[in-house]
Every structure is written in structure tokens, then in C-alpha cells.
Design an enzyme around this catalytic site. Structure first.
Site, mmCIF file in Angstrom:
data_model
loop_
_atom_site.group_PDB
_atom_site.id
_atom_site.type_symbol
_atom_site.label_atom_id
_atom_site.label_comp_id
_atom_site.label_asym_id
_atom_site.label_seq_id
_atom_site.Cartn_x
_atom_site.Cartn_y
_atom_site.Cartn_z
ATOM 1 N N ILE A 32 0.823 -1.203 0.000
ATOM 2 C CA ILE A 32 0.000 0.000 0.000
ATOM 3 C C ILE A 32 0.859 1.256 0.000
ATOM 4 O O ILE A 32 0.487 2.279 -0.599
ATOM 5 C CB ILE A 32 -1.004 0.000 1.187
ATOM 6 C CG1 ILE A 32 -2.085 1.060 0.974
ATOM 7 C CG2 ILE A 32 -0.295 0.191 2.512
ATOM 8 C CD1 ILE A 32 -2.977 0.823 -0.217
ATOM 9 N N ALA A 33 2.016 1.216 0.658
ATOM 10 C CA ALA A 33 2.916 2.377 0.651
ATOM 11 C C ALA A 33 3.395 2.669 -0.762
ATOM 12 O O ALA A 33 3.470 3.834 -1.187
ATOM 13 C CB ALA A 33 4.099 2.142 1.581
ATOM 14 N N SER A 53 11.595 2.143 7.780
ATOM 15 C CA SER A 53 11.265 0.741 7.960
ATOM 16 C C SER A 53 12.125 0.226 9.107
ATOM 17 O O SER A 53 13.182 0.784 9.395
ATOM 18 C CB SER A 53 11.561 -0.053 6.680
ATOM 19 O OG SER A 53 11.445 -1.448 6.915
ATOM 20 N N ARG A 54 11.669 -0.839 9.753
ATOM 21 C CA ARG A 54 12.514 -1.449 10.778
ATOM 22 C C ARG A 54 13.725 -2.121 10.150
ATOM 23 O O ARG A 54 14.691 -2.437 10.829
ATOM 24 C CB ARG A 54 11.688 -2.448 11.587
ATOM 25 C CG ARG A 54 10.726 -1.778 12.555
ATOM 26 C CD ARG A 54 9.715 -2.729 13.122
ATOM 27 N NE ARG A 54 8.810 -3.235 12.095
ATOM 28 C CZ ARG A 54 7.663 -3.860 12.331
ATOM 29 N NH1 ARG A 54 7.288 -4.032 13.593
ATOM 30 N NH2 ARG A 54 6.895 -4.280 11.357
ATOM 31 N N TYR A 75 11.136 3.928 13.099
ATOM 32 C CA TYR A 75 10.026 4.852 12.994
ATOM 33 C C TYR A 75 10.226 6.073 13.888
ATOM 34 O O TYR A 75 9.782 7.180 13.566
ATOM 35 C CB TYR A 75 8.722 4.138 13.357
ATOM 36 C CG TYR A 75 8.439 2.938 12.481
ATOM 37 C CD1 TYR A 75 8.602 3.007 11.093
ATOM 38 C CD2 TYR A 75 8.017 1.729 13.032
ATOM 39 C CE1 TYR A 75 8.349 1.905 10.291
ATOM 40 C CE2 TYR A 75 7.760 0.622 12.228
ATOM 41 C CZ TYR A 75 7.926 0.721 10.866
ATOM 42 O OH TYR A 75 7.680 -0.370 10.064
ATOM 43 N N HIS A 96 -0.061 -0.502 13.768
ATOM 44 C CA HIS A 96 -0.708 0.791 13.584
ATOM 45 C C HIS A 96 -0.758 1.608 14.868
ATOM 46 O O HIS A 96 -0.467 2.809 14.862
ATOM 47 C CB HIS A 96 -2.133 0.602 13.041
ATOM 48 C CG HIS A 96 -2.164 0.285 11.583
ATOM 49 N ND1 HIS A 96 -3.336 0.247 10.843
ATOM 50 C CD2 HIS A 96 -1.172 -0.009 10.704
ATOM 51 C CE1 HIS A 96 -3.061 -0.062 9.583
ATOM 52 N NE2 HIS A 96 -1.756 -0.228 9.485
ATOM 53 N N LYS A 114 -6.004 2.156 6.978
ATOM 54 C CA LYS A 114 -7.075 1.399 7.628
ATOM 55 C C LYS A 114 -6.586 -0.017 7.955
ATOM 56 O O LYS A 114 -5.763 -0.568 7.222
ATOM 57 C CB LYS A 114 -8.335 1.382 6.755
ATOM 58 C CG LYS A 114 -8.169 0.781 5.352
ATOM 59 C CD LYS A 114 -8.341 -0.701 5.338
ATOM 60 C CE LYS A 114 -8.128 -1.264 3.955
ATOM 61 N NZ LYS A 114 -7.916 -2.726 3.963
ATOM 62 N N ASP A 193 -9.115 -6.281 6.754
ATOM 63 C CA ASP A 193 -8.659 -5.924 5.408
ATOM 64 C C ASP A 193 -9.809 -5.676 4.445
ATOM 65 O O ASP A 193 -9.888 -4.616 3.823
ATOM 66 C CB ASP A 193 -7.766 -7.034 4.846
ATOM 67 C CG ASP A 193 -6.308 -6.808 5.143
ATOM 68 O OD1 ASP A 193 -5.710 -5.928 4.502
ATOM 69 O OD2 ASP A 193 -5.756 -7.504 6.016
#
Length: 353
Positions: A32-33, A53-54, A75, A96, A114, A193
Site C-alpha cells: 500500500i505504501a 522501515s525497521r 520509525y 498501527h 485502515k 482488510d
């Protein structure tokens, strides 16, 4: 008695290219990013200045691919960076809440993909933190930001349908092994989802239900496989919602009233057509727009930019209370069906006000 219109209203969505420019930081580098950044870049003047990102290597690869100048391996580093105004949280669902906390605590306006969180308790915490900090926050449920849904909103607000009796909505896709939606450790299953779309739509039309009934079927991967739910509103309206991982479904939505019926062809949560048909038959009215799929993600970014520039802390297109309300309904469905997510208790009872 409602009067059937001569034409459908045009969308009032402002030109996304005219939205004030914000500097965006992205938490997460997944599917999605990728689509969010590409869409917003193509259709707005928004500026992506950082990604995190981690896995620092993934952040660097993402930054290089999209021409983003700063990449971070945590983050926290991104949230503290001087070069961003707003954070887009695009991590897995289970992260999230933590990412929203990090962003808001650092004083950043925040758009969370979402669902806003895994349950209503977590979502209420995000909303409360944003309010306390005086920061903009919203759930990136992109459907509600589309021009198609502004037409829907105007039809509903005008009362053209009469008394709304029924909302039908579904979302089903077939998923093969290996997809994250099949992983119990990532809160997999269709509810967060896919089910987000029909449930959020039904709740937005009918209001939060006073009664919920639901049935579920497990998936061999160890997650929930499908859910059928019936919602009853305070005035007797009914919502029928279905979501599944087993099969490709029509993914349509219908709102039926005493004077007209509104129909959204599938996939109803994408850009597409709106059909309004008078009760008892007659000539329907239609609105159409290009079926551009996820390339329309940019509408939500433009709305965030407009709200932040205007000093607004929420968007009327997807208020935080509606996000929390949808998750309360999901919590009740989980209670009825015994669905668990990592680190989240099944509520003893959810009885909407």
C-alpha cells in the site's frame, strides 16, 4: 415526500493539484505504501521527504525507487526528523497503534492506513492522543475520499431515498498461501482488510447498530475465513454484510429506501459508477468516473493537506468517531464469532449506544 431528481449531483471534490503542499514521511514500505506514494506523486504536488522501515535496507531501497531524500531504520527517527509535516502509517495492522503513538507523540499530523487500530479501545486511544496534542489525525479509508462517494453523500444527505430500510454490501477475494492476510500473527482474516469496507459503509449510512448478529467460518491457515453479519439500526433499518477469503465476490453495495435505491457496482469501494433508481421502476440516473483503482489513493492525501493547512484536526469525510464506531461493530462481531487478534482481548460484550 422526497422528489426524485432530474440529474445526479456532481462531485464537489476540490482539485487535488491545488491542495497546499505538505512534506510527508512514510512509515512502512509494503504494497500500500508503494501505491500511495506513486498515486500521490502523479496527481498532487505533495512532497515525500522521508521513509522508514525497521529494516534500514528496505527503507533505502524504497527511497531510491521513489526519489525520496531521507531513509531511516526506525520509525522513531522518522517521527523526529525536521523535514516532515505529516506521517502516513502504512505498516502491518498490528503496528498501527504503536506507529500512531510514535508519530503523534513526536508532534506530527498523522494519517493511519485502515484500520485505525486493531479494536475500538486502541482506536479511541489514537483519537484521544491526537486531540490532546492538537494534531490532525485520520484513518486512510480511501473510499470515503473519492468523488464517487461525494456523489453518494449528497444523495443520502438530500433524503432522495426516503426512509432507508436496507444496506447490502460485500467484499470477497480468493487468497492463496503466503499472503499476510493468512497470518494469525498479523491479525489476518478478512475482517480488518476486506470487511472494513462493507462494514464502514453500512455504519456510515445506518449509524452504529443497536444489535449485531454474525456467523463465521475458519480458514485452514488458522485465521477467520469468512463472516456474514446482520446489523439492526435504532429505527429498524437493516445492514447485511459479508466478507470472505475463500472466493471472489461481486463486491457491490446497495442502499434501499422507501422512494429510491442507490446501487454501486463492484468493486464498490473503488472509483466507479453510481446508479439511482426510483422505487417501483422508472428511468434510473447514473454518475460515472474512470475506474482507476488504487491510482485514486491521492484524494485522501489532498484532503489531509487541505485540513492541515486550514488548522482542522479531523476531516468530515472520515471523522475519527466513525472509525472508532466501525471498530466497535467489528469488536462485537469478534465477540460473537470468537475471533482473536494478537494482544487484543475478545470483549465481554459490546453494546453500542
Amino acid at each position: 415526500m422526497p422528489v426524485f431528481p432530474a440529474v445526479l449531483p456532481a462531485p464537489r471534490t476540490p482539485d487535488p493539484m491545488e491542495a497546499p503542499v505538505l512534506r510527508w514521511g512514510v512509515m512502512g514500505t509494503g504494497w500500500i505504501a508503494e501505491r500511495f506514494v506513486a498515486s500521490v506523486r502523479r496527481h498532487t504536488r505533495q512532497d515525500f521527504t522521508a521513509v522508514a522501515s525497521r529494516d534500514a535496507g528496505r527503507a533505502t531501497e524504497f527511497a531510491d525507487r521513489h526519489g525520496i531524500p531521507h531513509a531511516y531504520g526506525s520509525y522513531e527517527e522518522l517521527a523526529a526528523a525536521a523535514e516532515i509535516d505529516v506521517v502516513y502509517v502504512a505498516t502491518e495492522h498490528t503496528a498501527h497503534l504503536d506507529c500512531a503513538r510514535i508519530s503523534l507523540t513526536a508532534g506530527r499530523h498523522t494519517l493511519v492506513e485502515k484500520p485505525l487500530a486493531l479494536d475500538a479501545v486502541q482506536a479511541a486511544e489514537v483519537a484521544r492522543l491526537a486531540t490532546e496534542r492538537g494534531l490532525f489525525c485520520a484513518e486512510a479509508l480511501w473510499t470515503f475520499f473519492l468523488p464517487r462517494f461525494d456523489v453518494v453523500r449528497q444523495i443520502l444527505d438530500a433524503g432522495v431515498l426516503g426512509d432507508i430500510r436496507t444496506v447490502l454490501a460485500d467484499h470477497g477475494e480468493h487468497f492463496a498461501g503466503g499472503h499476510r492476510i493468512l497470518r494469525p500473527d498479523l491479525a489476518g482474516g478478512p475482517l480488518l482488510d476486506l470487511g472494513t469496507y462493507p462494514l464502514a459503509f453500512a455504519v456510515s449510512v445506518l449509524g452504529e447498530p443497536v444489535e449485531v448478529r454474525a456467523f463465521a467460518q475458519p480458514h485452514p491457515a488458522g485465521v477467520n475465513g469468512q463472516i456474514a453479519a446482520l446489523l439492526r439500526s435504532a429505527d429498524g433499518g437493516q445492514g447485511v454484510v459479508h466478507t470472505t477469503l475463500f472466493s471472489d465476490m461481486p463486491t457491490t453495495a446497495t442502499v434501499a429506501g422507501t422512494h429510491a435505491t442507490l446501487s454501486l457496482a463492484g468493486p464498490f469501494y473503488h472509483p466507479g459508477e453510481v446508479l439511482l433508481t426510483p422505487a417501483g421502476g422508472g428511468t434510473p440516473l447514473s454518475y460515472g468516473e474512470p475506474r482507476t483503482g488504487h491510482d485514486a489513493l491521492y484524494f485522501e492525501a489532498a484532503e489531509v493537506a487541505r485540513c492541515v493547512a486550514a488548522g482542522e484536526l479531523q476531516t468530515p469525510l472520515r471523522p475519527l468517531e466513525e472509525s472508532v464506531s466501525t471498530l466497535r461493530v467489528m469488536d462485537e462481531i469478534r465477540r460473537l464469532c470468537g475471533i482473536t487478534f494478537p494482544g487484543v482481548e475478545i470483549p465481554e460484550a459490546v453494546r453500542p449506544a
